[in-house]
Design a protein around this motif. Structure first.
Motif, PDB file in Angstrom:
ATOM      1  N   ALA A 104      -8.414  -2.699  -2.546  1.00 40.42           N
ATOM      2  CA  ALA A 104      -7.226  -3.405  -2.050  1.00 40.42           C
ATOM      3  C   ALA A 104      -7.173  -4.799  -2.667  1.00 40.42           C
ATOM      4  O   ALA A 104      -8.211  -5.443  -2.835  1.00 40.42           O
ATOM      5  N   PRO A 118       0.811  -1.214   0.000  1.00 41.52           N
ATOM      6  CA  PRO A 118       0.000   0.000   0.000  1.00 41.52           C
ATOM      7  C   PRO A 118       0.846   1.266   0.000  1.00 41.52           C
ATOM      8  O   PRO A 118       0.390   2.304  -0.478  1.00 41.52           O
ATOM      9  N   TYR A 159      -3.089  -3.505   3.444  1.00 44.29           N
ATOM     10  CA  TYR A 159      -3.889  -2.412   2.884  1.00 44.29           C
ATOM     11  C   TYR A 159      -4.911  -1.886   3.891  1.00 44.29           C
ATOM     12  O   TYR A 159      -5.093  -0.667   4.026  1.00 44.29           O
TER      13      TYR A 159
END
Length: 428
Positions: free
Chosen positions: A343, A214, A351
């Motif tokens: 995600a 992320p 995430y």
């Protein structure tokens, strides 16, 4: 409320692991309601800390916990969300119990930091656990049902904590914190027996793998930041509203409790319904944009309250509660969709923990922002906050669609470096 009504409103998930999780969450948040209501008084009246010492310890704990949230998300991806989540619940139970034994500021700091780490870890891994326990078509509804249970639990815990406020003794406040510890332990025990499937990450030797992070996903980070801005509304209700009503309007102070009750009831009744209208990213993006407009209208409603008579002010505040709660329901519904749908399935832990940073950091900054922007500037401050929400809603919507278009485009696969054949002893 009878069983047919509960079934019709779908306040709980269907029988199985998710329902057990919802009930465990309800039990856990009853303890949270106890702690939120009376915890600060425990530190100042039972432990004999100053307000400044209490604030410093809790702020430091939250800051360290925020910094470590992604680490717990990575652990959830590797070892499974359930064992990480249950371990954090047990850790928080131990820290709440430890609070009852704290007698000086230095030990309070140690426990506060450890408690803050566990608290933020729980917040950062709950999304990953819901993802592991539910199907794609039911995740957003399940998240909404968990939030409904959270609001019920907080309300019940707040009512119980009212007894400690009436008694107003160090022993009463100590019982509140000890009760929170016990409820964390009960929630952990309930979840310990739930079976949750977990697929560990593919080892590098298995061939091509996608290394999703992320922190390298700029689009997801943009959605996280914009959603965090919209999440400022949480502290408008819990921090700015009570001070505004008490210090800037003619409304009686009991009206603050009435507003909280109206908000809680509306969230319990309509959170699941609202979430159904944000089942896809485009739907959620439109809802986020509408959220900004609704929250802006709520701010402008509060801006006019100082000039009203007590009775009319209470009526306008109740209207505000309905308008604000609509914005809250839409923001959280869009948030659930963004967190899950944007995600990758194989990195939900990392995430989800990063996505939780947005609201978490805003919650840490919100008291200062609202005090400086709104409470010191009155009507002008509310107008500025209305513009802030309008812009935040537009940003969240645009960022979500940007990320969604990227998710629809196949990502290049990053392959692990090929392993060279091992050299035999004869070739050396």
């Amino acid at each position: 409320m009878d069983r047919p009504v509960i079934a019709r409103l779908q306040l709980l998930p269907p029988p199985g692991g998710l329902r057990r999780f919802a009930i465990a969450n309800l039990i856990n948040t009853i303890g949270s309601g106890l702690y939120i209501t009376s915890g600060t008084l425990f530190f100042t009246r039972a432990v004999d800390l100053t307000v400044e010492q209490t604030a410093l310890g809790l702020t430091l704990g939250t800051g360290v916990g925020l910094a470590l949230m992604m680490a717990f998300g990575r652990l959830a991806d590797r070892f499974g969300a359930k064992p990480v989540y249950v371990t954090l619940l047990v850790g928080q139970a131990l820290m709440m119990a430890a609070y009852t034994q704290v007698q000086d500021f230095s030990w309070f700091l140690v426990v506060a930091v450890l408690s803050g780490i566990a608290d933020r870890g729980i917040s950062g891994t709950v999304g990953s656990l819901i993802h592991a326990m539910s199907g794609k078509e039911s995740r957003i509804t399940a998240r909404a049902q968990l939030r409904t249970a959270t609001n019920v639990g907080l309300g019940v815990g707040t009512l119980i904590a009212g007894v400690s406020l009436l008694v107003d003794t160090p022993a009463a406040y100590t019982c509140v914190v000890a009760g929170n510890a016990a409820l964390f332990a009960v929630a952990a025990a309930m979840l310990a027996g739930v079976k949750v499937a977990h697929t560990p990450p593919h080892p590098a030797a298995a061939g091509p793998v996608r290394r999703a992070s992320p922190l390298r996903d700029v689009r997801y980070l943009a959605v996280t930041a914009a959603n965090g801005l919209l999440a400022l509304h949480v502290s408008v209700l819990s921090f700015a509203l009570p001070l505004w009503v008490a210090d800037h309007t003619e409304a009686p102070e009991w009206s603050i409790a009435l507003i909280m009750i109206v908000n809680t009831v509306l969230v319990v009744l309509f959170q699941v319904r609202a979430s159904r209208r944000a089942s896809t990213v485009p739907q959620a993006a439109r809802m986020a944009r509408a959220t900004g407009a609704v929250l802006a209208a709520a701010c402008l409603t509060l801006a006019c309250t100082p000039a009203l008579s007590p009775a009319l002010c209470v009526a306008v505040l109740l209207l505000w509660a309905v308008v604000y709660t609509a914005g809250e329901l839409w923001q959280t519904s869009a948030e659930f969709c963004f967190g899950f749908e944007l995600a990758p399935d194989d990195a939900q832990g990392a995430y989800q923990s990063v996505f939780a940073l947005g609201p978490g950091m805003m919650r840490a900054l919100a008291p200062t922002v609202l005090a400086v922007l709104v409470l010191k500037n009155g009507t002008l401050g509310w107008a500025a906050l209305a513009a802030f929400f309008l812009i935040s809603g537009a940003l969240a919507s645009a960022a979500a669609m940007w990320a969604h278009r990227n998710r629809e485009t196949p990502r290049p696969v990053v392959t692990a470096p090929a392993r060279l054949p091992e050299r035999s002893a004869a070739s050396s």
